[in-house]
Design a protein around this motif. Sequence first.
Motif, PDB file in Angstrom:
ATOM      1  N   TYR A   1      -7.018   4.178  -5.462  1.00 12.65           N
ATOM      2  CA  TYR A   1      -6.294   5.807  -5.471  1.00 12.65           C
ATOM      3  C   TYR A   1      -6.393   6.627  -6.369  1.00 12.65           C
ATOM      4  CZ  TYR A   1      -3.312   3.293  -1.726  1.00 12.65           C
ATOM      5  OH  TYR A   1      -3.389   2.861  -0.220  1.00 12.65           O
ATOM      6  N   VAL A   2      -6.149   5.952  -8.153  1.00 11.13           N
ATOM      7  CA  VAL A   2      -5.859   7.002  -8.791  1.00 11.13           C
ATOM      8  C   VAL A   2      -7.483   7.870  -8.698  1.00 11.13           C
ATOM      9  CG1 VAL A   2      -6.333   6.687 -12.070  1.00 11.13           C
ATOM     10  CG2 VAL A   2      -4.757   5.629 -10.940  1.00 11.13           C
ATOM     11  N   GLY A   3      -8.670   7.293  -8.526  1.00 11.49           N
ATOM     12  CA  GLY A   3      -9.694   8.077  -8.694  1.00 11.49           C
ATOM     13  C   GLY A   3      -9.647   9.106  -7.347  1.00 11.49           C
ATOM     14  N   GLU A   4      -8.498   9.157  -6.288  1.00 10.76           N
ATOM     15  CA  GLU A   4      -8.326  10.329  -5.385  1.00 10.76           C
ATOM     16  C   GLU A   4      -6.863  11.132  -5.840  1.00 10.76           C
ATOM     17  OE1 GLU A   4      -6.742   7.906  -1.922  1.00 10.76           O
ATOM     18  OE2 GLU A   4      -8.895   7.041  -1.154  1.00 10.76           O
ATOM     19  N   ILE A   5      -6.253  10.966  -7.060  1.00 11.31           N
ATOM     20  CA  ILE A   5      -5.448  11.329  -6.657  1.00 11.31           C
ATOM     21  C   ILE A   5      -5.781  12.284  -7.467  1.00 11.31           C
ATOM     22  CG2 ILE A   5      -3.770  11.394  -8.375  1.00 11.31           C
ATOM     23  CD1 ILE A   5      -2.365   9.306  -7.165  1.00 11.31           C
ATOM     24  N   LEU A   6      -6.770  12.074  -9.057  1.00  8.61           N
ATOM     25  CA  LEU A   6      -7.613  12.774  -9.577  1.00  8.61           C
ATOM     26  C   LEU A   6      -8.396  13.654  -9.422  1.00  8.61           C
ATOM     27  CD1 LEU A   6      -7.545  10.797 -12.871  1.00  8.61           C
ATOM     28  CD2 LEU A   6      -5.890  11.824 -13.084  1.00  8.61           C
ATOM     29  N   ALA A   7      -9.358  13.121  -8.354  1.00 13.04           N
ATOM     30  CA  ALA A   7     -10.020  13.770  -7.746  1.00 13.04           C
ATOM     31  C   ALA A   7      -9.637  15.393  -7.251  1.00 13.04           C
ATOM     32  CB  ALA A   7     -10.527  13.899  -6.210  1.00 13.04           C
TER      33      ALA A   7
ATOM     34  N   MET B   1      -1.542   8.211 -15.854  1.00  9.29           N
ATOM     35  CA  MET B   1      -1.859   6.563 -16.229  1.00  9.29           C
ATOM     36  C   MET B   1      -0.746   5.936 -16.571  1.00  9.29           C
ATOM     37  SD  MET B   1      -5.249   6.811 -17.096  1.00  9.29           S
ATOM     38  CE  MET B   1      -5.521   8.093 -16.189  1.00  9.29           C
ATOM     39  N   ARG B   2       0.444   6.189 -17.530  1.00  9.00           N
ATOM     40  CA  ARG B   2       1.498   5.572 -17.108  1.00  9.00           C
ATOM     41  C   ARG B   2       2.078   4.599 -16.193  1.00  9.00           C
ATOM     42  NH1 ARG B   2       3.566  10.233 -20.057  1.00  9.00           N
ATOM     43  NH2 ARG B   2       4.709  10.602 -19.132  1.00  9.00           N
ATOM     44  N   ARG B   3       1.496   5.509 -14.945  1.00  7.71           N
ATOM     45  CA  ARG B   3       2.223   4.555 -13.911  1.00  7.71           C
ATOM     46  C   ARG B   3       1.487   4.040 -12.937  1.00  7.71           C
ATOM     47  NH1 ARG B   3       6.113   8.450  -9.834  1.00  7.71           N
ATOM     48  NH2 ARG B   3       6.929   9.196 -11.116  1.00  7.71           N
ATOM     49  N   SER B   4       0.041   4.397 -13.127  1.00  8.22           N
ATOM     50  CA  SER B   4      -0.629   2.837 -12.904  1.00  8.22           C
ATOM     51  C   SER B   4      -0.886   2.008 -13.945  1.00  8.22           C
ATOM     52  CB  SER B   4      -2.030   3.408 -13.442  1.00  8.22           C
ATOM     53  OG  SER B   4      -2.579   4.818 -12.359  1.00  8.22           O
ATOM     54  N   VAL B   5      -0.222   2.219 -15.166  1.00  6.22           N
ATOM     55  CA  VAL B   5      -0.528   0.655 -15.902  1.00  6.22           C
ATOM     56  C   VAL B   5       0.962  -0.304 -15.545  1.00  6.22           C
ATOM     57  CG1 VAL B   5       0.984   0.216 -18.541  1.00  6.22           C
ATOM     58  CG2 VAL B   5      -1.304   1.644 -18.124  1.00  6.22           C
ATOM     59  N   ARG B   6       1.706   0.572 -14.767  1.00  6.67           N
ATOM     60  CA  ARG B   6       3.128  -0.050 -14.943  1.00  6.67           C
ATOM     61  C   ARG B   6       2.704  -0.811 -13.804  1.00  6.67           C
ATOM     62  NH1 ARG B   6       8.038   4.571 -14.981  1.00  6.67           N
ATOM     63  NH2 ARG B   6       8.790   3.333 -13.603  1.00  6.67           N
ATOM     64  N   LEU B   7       2.525   0.162 -12.316  1.00  5.23           N
ATOM     65  CA  LEU B   7       2.025  -0.275 -11.062  1.00  5.23           C
ATOM     66  C   LEU B   7       1.245  -2.096 -11.180  1.00  5.23           C
ATOM     67  CD1 LEU B   7       2.867   0.099  -8.660  1.00  5.23           C
ATOM     68  CD2 LEU B   7       0.578   1.739  -8.598  1.00  5.23           C
TER      69      LEU B   7
ATOM     70  N   ASP C   1       2.059   9.098  -5.959  1.00  2.00           N
ATOM     71  CA  ASP C   1       2.177  10.084  -5.539  1.00  2.00           C
ATOM     72  C   ASP C   1       3.178  11.344  -6.707  1.00  2.00           C
ATOM     73  OD1 ASP C   1      -0.295  10.126  -3.967  1.00  2.00           O
ATOM     74  OD2 ASP C   1       1.000  10.177  -1.995  1.00  2.00           O
ATOM     75  N   GLY C   2       3.863  11.192  -6.731  1.00  2.02           N
ATOM     76  CA  GLY C   2       5.149  11.519  -7.600  1.00  2.02           C
ATOM     77  C   GLY C   2       4.215  11.891  -8.985  1.00  2.02           C
TER      78      GLY C   2
ATOM     79  N   ARG D   1       0.972  -1.268  -0.125  1.00  2.00           N
ATOM     80  CA  ARG D   1      -0.326   0.259  -0.207  1.00  2.00           C
ATOM     81  C   ARG D   1       1.299   1.141  -0.177  1.00  2.00           C
ATOM     82  NH1 ARG D   1      -3.130  -2.752   3.247  1.00  2.00           N
ATOM     83  NH2 ARG D   1      -2.525  -1.308   5.128  1.00  2.00           N
ATOM     84  N   ARG D   2       2.204   1.324   0.445  1.00  2.00           N
ATOM     85  CA  ARG D   2       2.898   2.596   0.883  1.00  2.00           C
ATOM     86  C   ARG D   2       3.738   2.733  -0.414  1.00  2.00           C
ATOM     87  NH1 ARG D   2       4.044   0.479   6.049  1.00  2.00           N
ATOM     88  NH2 ARG D   2       6.414  -0.361   4.985  1.00  2.00           N
ATOM     89  N   ALA D   3       3.946   1.449  -0.645  1.00  2.00           N
ATOM     90  CA  ALA D   3       4.972   1.777  -2.194  1.00  2.00           C
ATOM     91  C   ALA D   3       3.149   2.688  -3.326  1.00  2.00           C
ATOM     92  CB  ALA D   3       5.044   0.205  -3.220  1.00  2.00           C
ATOM     93  N   VAL D   4       2.617   1.463  -3.256  1.00  2.00           N
ATOM     94  CA  VAL D   4       1.237   2.493  -4.111  1.00  2.00           C
ATOM     95  C   VAL D   4       0.962   3.570  -3.990  1.00  2.00           C
ATOM     96  CG1 VAL D   4      -1.495   1.818  -5.307  1.00  2.00           C
ATOM     97  CG2 VAL D   4       0.055   0.266  -4.369  1.00  2.00           C
ATOM     98  N   THR D   5       0.911   4.608  -2.776  1.00  2.00           N
ATOM     99  CA  THR D   5       0.754   5.724  -2.901  1.00  2.00           C
ATOM    100  C   THR D   5       2.251   6.383  -2.519  1.00  2.00           C
ATOM    101  OG1 THR D   5      -0.234   4.346  -0.460  1.00  2.00           O
ATOM    102  CG2 THR D   5      -0.102   7.427  -1.131  1.00  2.00           C
ATOM    103  N   ALA D   6       3.475   5.843  -2.764  1.00  2.00           N
ATOM    104  CA  ALA D   6       4.192   6.597  -3.225  1.00  2.00           C
ATOM    105  C   ALA D   6       5.077   7.245  -4.537  1.00  2.00           C
ATOM    106  CB  ALA D   6       5.236   6.355  -2.267  1.00  2.00           C
ATOM    107  N   PHE D   7       4.601   6.155  -5.024  1.00  2.00           N
ATOM    108  CA  PHE D   7       4.191   5.865  -6.430  1.00  2.00           C
ATOM    109  C   PHE D   7       3.901   6.132  -7.949  1.00  2.00           C
ATOM    110  CE2 PHE D   7       4.747   3.406 -10.930  1.00  2.00           C
ATOM    111  CZ  PHE D   7       5.664   3.830 -11.576  1.00  2.00           C
TER     112      PHE D   7
END
Length: 339
Positions: free
Chosen positions: A331-337, A107-113, A98-99, A90-96
């Motif tokens: 996380y993507v929904g929260e970031i875009l919001a 979009m690119r980061r979500s796919v890689r993750l 959030d950058g 979870r921490r890795a997802v957020t950190a990755f």
Amino acid sequence: MNADERRFAVLRAIVADYVSTQEPVGSKMIVERHNLGVSSATVRNDMAVLEEDGLIAQPHTSAGRVPTDKGYRMFVDRLTQVKPLSAAERRAVTAFLDGAVDLDDVMRRSVRLLAQLTRQVAVVQYPTLTRSTVRHCEVVALTPARLMLVLITDSGRVDQRVVDLGQVLTDDDVAQIRTLLGASLTGRPLAAASVAVADLPGTAPAELRDVVTTVATVLIETLVEHPEERLVLGGTGNLTRNVADFPGSLRTVLEALEEQVVVLKLLAAAQDPGTVTVRIGEENEAEEMRDTSVLSIGYGTGTVLGGMGVVGPTRMDYPGSIAAVHAVARYVGEILAGR
């Protein structure tokens, strides 16, 4: 444990072992590995019933059994516990995530993750314009006779247009245009915004009517223009790890993934940001995808902005993959919001 529960425990054991070992599973292995508290003979009887019900099958060359699409479906439908992501994941997802610096980067980061977490092919759809709302419209005077319009939507999309006016504007004129546009655009869905903009020239002061007509025309093009829905794909190499998982042909699966229409259809089914939709094997409409399972979900807070998911063989870690797809979408929904 009644007979039905015990048989489901046997099915669950076969799914778990086959996913992890890639080898057909025999009754002896189930008794040794899984503490079901019954004899080998009972497990064999249960396997015979499961086979009769079409939940497991025997590959030609083996004494063991493998789950069928129907078996995986029952397993997924009765998943009471989706393996949650570990605190470190979870921490890795957020950190990755959030950058990320802008929408393309998200979009690119979500796919890689997603591809890394699930070891499958990950697919993320760009936010669809039709579901977006105008967050802000900025008007910048580049020269007294030239304006730049900047339109920002709630999904993080930014459109810029330069407009040559054919007449000179004062700072007050620019401020008036900015106010007019803000009042008719802000907070409106794109379709409603384009209607409101079309009505603007009628409400503009007489001396600005021509300018407002020019600006409105450019804005309407921006608002109603729908570029092809865009997708980002990642991790296609993951499919080639186990070619045996695709008895049809891996090549047809890869070609179907390149056909964005096929993938968009798969994602279109996922409209609920709270639930991961799982389509297993034969449940996929597209014939080329019948050897695969597709996990998809909508992302966005409040409004679904787009879909994302993973494509892999039917022999996949469903609990882990469902948890990863769910977490990344959230996380993507929260970031875009928050943008």
